[in-house]
Design an enzyme around this catalytic site. Structure first.
Site, PDB file in Angstrom:
ATOM      1  N   ASP A  73      -7.072  -1.228  -4.803  1.00 15.91           N
ATOM      2  CA  ASP A  73      -8.147  -0.784  -3.916  1.00 15.91           C
ATOM      3  C   ASP A  73      -9.051   0.242  -4.606  1.00 15.91           C
ATOM      4  OD1 ASP A  73      -7.079  -2.412  -1.914  1.00 15.91           O
ATOM      5  OD2 ASP A  73      -5.860  -0.775  -1.104  1.00 15.91           O
ATOM      6  N   ASP A  85       0.861  -1.186   0.000  1.00 13.88           N
ATOM      7  CA  ASP A  85       0.000   0.000   0.000  1.00 13.88           C
ATOM      8  C   ASP A  85       0.891   1.228   0.000  1.00 13.88           C
ATOM      9  OD1 ASP A  85      -2.435  -1.362   0.032  1.00 13.88           O
ATOM     10  OD2 ASP A  85      -2.562  -1.363   2.216  1.00 13.88           O
TER      11      ASP A  85
END
Length: 154
Positions: free
Chosen positions: A122, A108
């Site tokens: 995402d 991330d």
């Protein structure tokens, strides 16, 4: 396939350019680039359930592939394609990244003002969810026809 590749390319870039470095502010208070490896789901939930998250992702991929031949509506097609790309993007990390297969941590790097840190996969999953909810609310089936009405006899 291009969407999955874009997700993976951004993660390779994030590992190479952000790991071990200070965050990069893009929009003060709203968006920065901050590297982290996430063993769980969104918002840091389920960090001890990496194996379960991997297995759920595999099931989602199987279901999506089985639904694909029924798609005739462009919006549903886009939604399902984004769902597949996002799921495969994060599943790839869970399968191939440390510490081990099915337990890998997702890369991330998009920090949304300190609320949460995510990645391109995402974004795909979020847009897919919105499109799926919207098309379902409109009552449109996967093939573009009106979805069968529910049973109103209560």
């Amino acid at each position: 396939m291009a969407a999955w590749a874009a997700d993976q390319a951004t993660k390779v870039w994030a590992v190479a350019r952000l790991d071990g470095h200070d965050p990069i502010t893009l929009i003060p208070g709203a968006l920065s680039l901050r590297f982290l490896r996430n063993p769980g789901a969104a918002f840091g939930l389920g960090t001890s359930m990496t194996l379960l998250l991997s297995l759920v992702a595999i099931v989602v991929v199987i279901v999506v592939v089985r639904l694909a031949p029924r798609l005739r509506d462009r919006t549903w097609t886009l939604a399902i394609a984004l769902l597949l790309a996002g799921t495969l993007g994060n599943l790839t990390d869970r399968l191939l990244r440390e510490p081990e297969p099915l337990h890998g941590h997702v890369v991330d790097f998009l920090d949304y003002g300190g609320l949460f840190v995510g990645n391109v996969a995402d974004i795909y999953l979020t847009v897919a969810a919105v499109l799926i909810l919207w098309r379902s609310w409109q009552g449109v089936a996967l093939d573009g026809t009106p979805a069968p009405a529910g049973d109103d006899d209560e």
